[in-house]
Design a protein around this motif. Structure first.
Motif, PDB file in Angstrom:
ATOM      1  N   TYR A 102       1.098  -1.291  -0.239  1.00  0.00           N
ATOM      2  CA  TYR A 102      -0.055   0.446  -0.120  1.00  0.00           C
ATOM      3  C   TYR A 102       1.046   0.868  -0.401  1.00  0.00           C
ATOM      4  O   TYR A 102       0.334   1.779  -0.546  1.00  0.00           O
ATOM      5  CB  TYR A 102      -1.387   0.296   1.241  1.00  0.00           C
ATOM      6  CG  TYR A 102      -2.176   1.427   1.551  1.00  0.00           C
ATOM      7  CD1 TYR A 102      -3.334   0.767   0.487  1.00  0.00           C
ATOM      8  CD2 TYR A 102      -1.620   2.330   2.209  1.00  0.00           C
ATOM      9  CE1 TYR A 102      -3.816   1.670   0.582  1.00  0.00           C
ATOM     10  CE2 TYR A 102      -2.888   3.846   1.854  1.00  0.00           C
ATOM     11  CZ  TYR A 102      -4.219   3.338   1.282  1.00  0.00           C
ATOM     12  OH  TYR A 102      -4.551   3.904   1.508  1.00  0.00           O
ATOM     13  N   HIS A 103       2.305   0.938   0.515  1.00  0.00           N
ATOM     14  CA  HIS A 103       2.668   2.360   0.557  1.00  0.00           C
ATOM     15  C   HIS A 103       3.879   2.104  -0.394  1.00  0.00           C
ATOM     16  O   HIS A 103       4.406   3.198  -0.179  1.00  0.00           O
ATOM     17  CB  HIS A 103       3.427   2.152   2.019  1.00  0.00           C
ATOM     18  CG  HIS A 103       2.426   3.044   3.177  1.00  0.00           C
ATOM     19  ND1 HIS A 103       1.934   4.083   4.144  1.00  0.00           N
ATOM     20  CD2 HIS A 103       1.738   1.633   4.588  1.00  0.00           C
ATOM     21  CE1 HIS A 103       0.810   3.559   4.010  1.00  0.00           C
ATOM     22  NE2 HIS A 103       0.672   2.622   4.680  1.00  0.00           N
ATOM     23  N   SER A 104       3.527   1.407  -1.368  1.00  0.00           N
ATOM     24  CA  SER A 104       4.995   1.303  -2.308  1.00  0.00           C
ATOM     25  C   SER A 104       4.658   2.990  -3.346  1.00  0.00           C
ATOM     26  O   SER A 104       3.698   2.838  -3.051  1.00  0.00           O
ATOM     27  CB  SER A 104       4.862   0.800  -3.071  1.00  0.00           C
ATOM     28  OG  SER A 104       5.093  -0.571  -2.282  1.00  0.00           O
ATOM     29  N   ASP A 105       5.910   3.338  -4.006  1.00  0.00           N
ATOM     30  CA  ASP A 105       6.332   4.341  -4.269  1.00  0.00           C
ATOM     31  C   ASP A 105       4.882   4.563  -5.762  1.00  0.00           C
ATOM     32  O   ASP A 105       4.396   5.776  -5.418  1.00  0.00           O
ATOM     33  CB  ASP A 105       6.886   4.904  -4.933  1.00  0.00           C
ATOM     34  CG  ASP A 105       7.914   5.002  -3.675  1.00  0.00           C
ATOM     35  OD1 ASP A 105       7.859   5.030  -2.611  1.00  0.00           O
ATOM     36  OD2 ASP A 105       9.642   5.187  -3.852  1.00  0.00           O
ATOM     37  N   ASN A 106       4.950   3.966  -6.664  1.00  0.00           N
ATOM     38  CA  ASN A 106       4.490   4.137  -8.175  1.00  0.00           C
ATOM     39  C   ASN A 106       3.544   2.631  -8.289  1.00  0.00           C
ATOM     40  O   ASN A 106       3.763   1.178  -7.661  1.00  0.00           O
ATOM     41  CB  ASN A 106       4.533   4.862  -8.443  1.00  0.00           C
ATOM     42  CG  ASN A 106       6.115   3.722  -9.016  1.00  0.00           C
ATOM     43  OD1 ASN A 106       5.934   2.626  -9.547  1.00  0.00           O
ATOM     44  ND2 ASN A 106       7.166   4.859  -9.215  1.00  0.00           N
TER      45      ASN A 106
END
Length: 106
Positions: free
Chosen positions: A56-60
């Motif tokens: 979920y918190h990954s950049d793209n």
């Protein structure tokens, strides 16, 4: 990591905004999970919540796709069928629990 506990920093690092921290925590998590026969269900749920937050918190979307490929590839590396089944079934439990909280932006 003993099967009955999760280091408190592990889920926090999986949800970190820093890619390096997320990658390191995921590597530690998957290596330790692979060495188990089976985990208590509450521990497995905590670990999958951390993995969910990591994605979920990954950049793209490209980073997410790479991360998801790495996570999925570990299913075949588990030595024991019950552990593979637990890994996969806990994934579905986590997705069912978290899916409604995913916002439309992501």
């Amino acid at each position: 990591m003993p099967s009955s506990e999760v280091k408190p920093s592990l889920p926090v690092n999986l949800a970190s905004s820093q890619k390096f921290s997320r990658d390191k925590a995921l590597r530690v998590l998957l290596q330790s999970w692979r060495s188990q026969n089976i985990l208590p269900q509450n521990v497995a749920k905590k670990l999958w919540k951390g993995i969910f937050d990591c994605v979920y918190h990954s950049d793209n979307s490209l980073v997410q796709a790479d991360l998801i490929d790495r996570i999925a590839s570990h299913l075949s590396t588990f030595r024991h069928l019950p552990l593979s089944l637990q890994y996969f079934s806990t994934f579905f439990l986590t997705m069912r629990r978290e899916w409604s909280g995913i916002d439309s932006v992501r």
